[in-house]
Scaffold this motif. Structure first.
Motif, PDB file in Angstrom:
ATOM      1  N   ASN A 135      31.523 -10.120  88.304  1.00 57.17           N
ATOM      2  CA  ASN A 135      30.194 -10.531  87.663  1.00 57.17           C
ATOM      3  C   ASN A 135      29.776 -12.084  87.799  1.00 57.17           C
ATOM      4  OD1 ASN A 135      27.705  -9.352  86.888  1.00 57.17           O
ATOM      5  ND2 ASN A 135      28.048 -10.329  85.008  1.00 57.17           N
TER       6      ASN A 135
ATOM      7  N   ALA B 268      21.860  -7.569  79.245  1.00 55.37           N
ATOM      8  CA  ALA B 268      22.304  -6.091  79.368  1.00 55.37           C
ATOM      9  C   ALA B 268      22.875  -5.958  80.590  1.00 55.37           C
ATOM     10  CB  ALA B 268      21.035  -5.096  79.267  1.00 55.37           C
ATOM     11  N   ARG B 269      23.569  -5.025  80.720  1.00 56.68           N
ATOM     12  CA  ARG B 269      24.387  -4.648  82.174  1.00 56.68           C
ATOM     13  C   ARG B 269      24.103  -3.018  82.430  1.00 56.68           C
ATOM     14  NH1 ARG B 269      30.140  -7.669  82.072  1.00 56.68           N
ATOM     15  NH2 ARG B 269      29.226  -9.684  81.448  1.00 56.68           N
ATOM     16  N   GLU B 270      24.085  -3.039  83.903  1.00 58.02           N
ATOM     17  CA  GLU B 270      23.900  -1.616  84.280  1.00 58.02           C
ATOM     18  C   GLU B 270      25.204  -1.451  85.013  1.00 58.02           C
ATOM     19  OE1 GLU B 270      20.700   0.527  87.111  1.00 58.02           O
ATOM     20  OE2 GLU B 270      20.075  -1.297  86.315  1.00 58.02           O
ATOM     21  N   GLN B 271      25.342   0.058  84.724  1.00 55.79           N
ATOM     22  CA  GLN B 271      26.796   0.625  85.558  1.00 55.79           C
ATOM     23  C   GLN B 271      26.155   0.919  86.903  1.00 55.79           C
ATOM     24  OE1 GLN B 271      28.663   3.749  83.467  1.00 55.79           O
ATOM     25  NE2 GLN B 271      29.757   4.326  85.261  1.00 55.79           N
ATOM     26  N   VAL B 272      27.094   0.616  87.847  1.00 54.33           N
ATOM     27  CA  VAL B 272      26.881   0.763  89.369  1.00 54.33           C
ATOM     28  C   VAL B 272      28.240   1.133  89.850  1.00 54.33           C
ATOM     29  CG1 VAL B 272      24.863  -0.862  89.562  1.00 54.33           C
ATOM     30  CG2 VAL B 272      27.109  -1.410  89.976  1.00 54.33           C
TER      31      VAL B 272
ATOM     32  N   ALA C 151      14.770  -4.260  78.604  1.00 57.01           N
ATOM     33  CA  ALA C 151      16.104  -4.644  78.852  1.00 57.01           C
ATOM     34  C   ALA C 151      16.403  -5.605  77.735  1.00 57.01           C
ATOM     35  CB  ALA C 151      16.455  -4.949  80.137  1.00 57.01           C
TER      36      ALA C 151
END
Length: 97
Positions: free
Chosen positions: A63, A35-39, A31
């Motif tokens: 966030n 980094a960001r993760e779509q949820v 990662a």
């Protein structure tokens, strides 16, 4: 002169059916920092409206609040906070790199 195998078809099939070692799974990608993760997240309408009323960047504000809460609970380390591209300058350069 070389002898032919008794059954050329069987010899060819044996070559193609020979067990091959299984390839190792590809390594998981690392990662990227920040980094960001779509949820998908279910939020009360009033809470969502509160953040959206502040205009653009409402997801970043949510966030930020969640990150600060997690740090206060001891769940996150003191990782550096990501700086938006438009605010990058030598003033917020941590000297890493």
């Amino acid at each position: 002169m070389a002898r032919r195998p008794p059954d050329p078809r069987a010899a060819a099939e044996a070559v193609f059916r020979s067990p091959r070692p299984a390839a190792p799974p590809p390594p998981a990608p690392a990662a990227a920092p920040g980094a960001r993760e779509q949820v998908t997240l279910r939020i009360d309408v009033a809470t969502l409206e509160h953040f959206q009323n502040g205009g653009r960047g409402w997801q970043d504000r949510i966030n930020d609040v969640l990150r600060e809460h997690a740090r206060a609970e001891g769940g996150l380390g003191a990782e550096p906070r990501a700086v938006p591209v438009e605010r990058l300058s030598s003033e917020n350069d941590d000297g890493a790199g």
